[in-house]
Design an enzyme around this catalytic site. Sequence first.
Site, PDB file in Angstrom:
ATOM      1  CG  ASP A  16      -1.948  -1.146   1.180  1.00 14.57           C
ATOM      2  OD1 ASP A  16      -1.849  -2.021   0.292  1.00 14.57           O
ATOM      3  OD2 ASP A  16      -2.827  -1.195   2.055  1.00 14.57           O
ATOM      4  CG  ASP A  55      -6.659   0.122   1.359  1.00 17.58           C
ATOM      5  OD1 ASP A  55      -6.936  -1.067   1.596  1.00 17.58           O
ATOM      6  OD2 ASP A  55      -7.001   1.069   2.099  1.00 17.58           O
ATOM      7  CG  HIS A  57     -11.183   1.007   0.146  1.00 18.48           C
ATOM      8  ND1 HIS A  57     -11.085  -0.304   0.525  1.00 18.48           N
ATOM      9  CD2 HIS A  57     -10.373   1.694   1.004  1.00 18.48           C
ATOM     10  CE1 HIS A  57     -10.260  -0.398   1.565  1.00 18.48           C
ATOM     11  NE2 HIS A  57      -9.804   0.793   1.860  1.00 18.48           N
ATOM     12  CB  SER A  63     -13.087   1.002   6.101  1.00 10.48           C
ATOM     13  OG  SER A  63     -12.562   1.721   4.993  1.00 10.48           O
ATOM     14  CG  HIS A  74      -8.529   5.359   2.806  1.00 12.15           C
ATOM     15  ND1 HIS A  74      -9.509   5.171   3.767  1.00 12.15           N
ATOM     16  CD2 HIS A  74      -7.967   4.135   2.618  1.00 12.15           C
ATOM     17  CE1 HIS A  74      -9.532   3.906   4.129  1.00 12.15           C
ATOM     18  NE2 HIS A  74      -8.617   3.234   3.441  1.00 12.15           N
ATOM     19  CE  LYS A  99      -4.127  -4.182   1.381  1.00 16.67           C
ATOM     20  NZ  LYS A  99      -4.893  -3.061   1.975  1.00 16.67           N
ATOM     21  CD  GLU A 106     -10.691  -2.351   5.906  1.00 17.28           C
ATOM     22  OE1 GLU A 106     -10.513  -2.577   4.688  1.00 17.28           O
ATOM     23  OE2 GLU A 106     -10.544  -1.241   6.438  1.00 17.28           O
ATOM     24  CB  ALA A 134       0.097   2.106   8.096  1.00 13.69           C
ATOM     25  CB  CYS A 138      -2.131  -2.745   5.164  1.00 17.24           C
ATOM     26  SG  CYS A 138      -3.882  -2.268   5.081  1.00 17.24           S
TER      27      CYS A 138
HETATM   28  C1  VGL Z   1      -4.690   0.905   5.702  1.00 15.62           C
HETATM   29  C2  VGL Z   1      -6.139   2.004   7.116  1.00 15.62           C
HETATM   30  C3  VGL Z   1      -7.175   1.809   6.233  1.00 15.62           C
HETATM   31  C4  VGL Z   1      -3.293   0.441   5.403  1.00 15.62           C
HETATM   32  C5  VGL Z   1      -5.731   0.696   4.817  1.00 15.62           C
HETATM   33  O1  VGL Z   1      -2.963   0.256   4.206  1.00 15.62           O
HETATM   34  O2  VGL Z   1      -2.503   0.269   6.353  1.00 15.62           O
HETATM   35  N1  VGL Z   1      -4.915   1.550   6.854  1.00 15.62           N
HETATM   36  N2  VGL Z   1      -6.959   1.157   5.087  1.00 15.62           N
HETATM   37 ZN    ZN Z   2      -8.417   1.178   3.490  1.00 17.76          ZN
END
Ligand code: VGL
Ligand code: ZN
Length: 193
Positions: A16, A55, A57, A63, A74, A99, A106, A134, A138
């Site tokens: 990500d 990510d 979405h 989420s 996001h 994903k 989620e 992060a 993830c």
């Molecule tokens: C993530 C929060 C929401 C990540 C993804 O990639 O760490 N964190 N969606």
């Molecule tokens: Zn996300």
Amino acid sequence: MAEYSPSAQDGLIVVDLQVDFCPGGALAVTEGDEIVSPVNGLLEIPGWMKVATRDWHPADHMSFQAQGGIWPVHCVAETAGAAFHPRMNASDVEMVVSKATTRDAEAYSGFDGTTLADDLRAAGIGRLFVCGLATDYCVKATALDARREGFEVVVMEDAIRAVNVEPDDGKNAIEEMRVAGCAFALSSDIRSV
Ligand code: VGL
Ligand code: ZN
């Protein structure tokens, strides 16, 4: 400090590394963009399988706060915020894994709802080097799932950054990964043979 020489049985997973998770993005991780250089250094090394997760979405993902979730909007698929960081050498990536692509699920882990584990096994890969964003979401979920799926895991400690909703989240995530059997290394410990 251990040194590693990547081979065809190894995979690099960049988690990500997207515009929305970097400073200026919708869900910015402090210093998220500081990992771009070490990640690019890893992507330059030949001889291993290079995977990037993203990510990805729908605009009404569960989420997001409007749907009762905890996150601002996001990484909406096909938008600028969902793109890989502009300095990331994404052309070196062989496999992109999207994903959390449906409204009602989620998925922090790159293995969740994807064929990644089977794809890696089919390619003969047994060891994974994990970096990206992060640390406390993830990256952690991907590294823990990789262990559950039976892969050896090495987390690139200088090429991850945490959201830190709570101040110790990143630190605690590293401890959880360690307890689960993940090893840790610096990107400078990875050398091509
Ligand atoms: C993530 C929060 C929401 C990540 C993804 O990639 O760490 N964190 N969606
Ligand atoms: Zn996300």
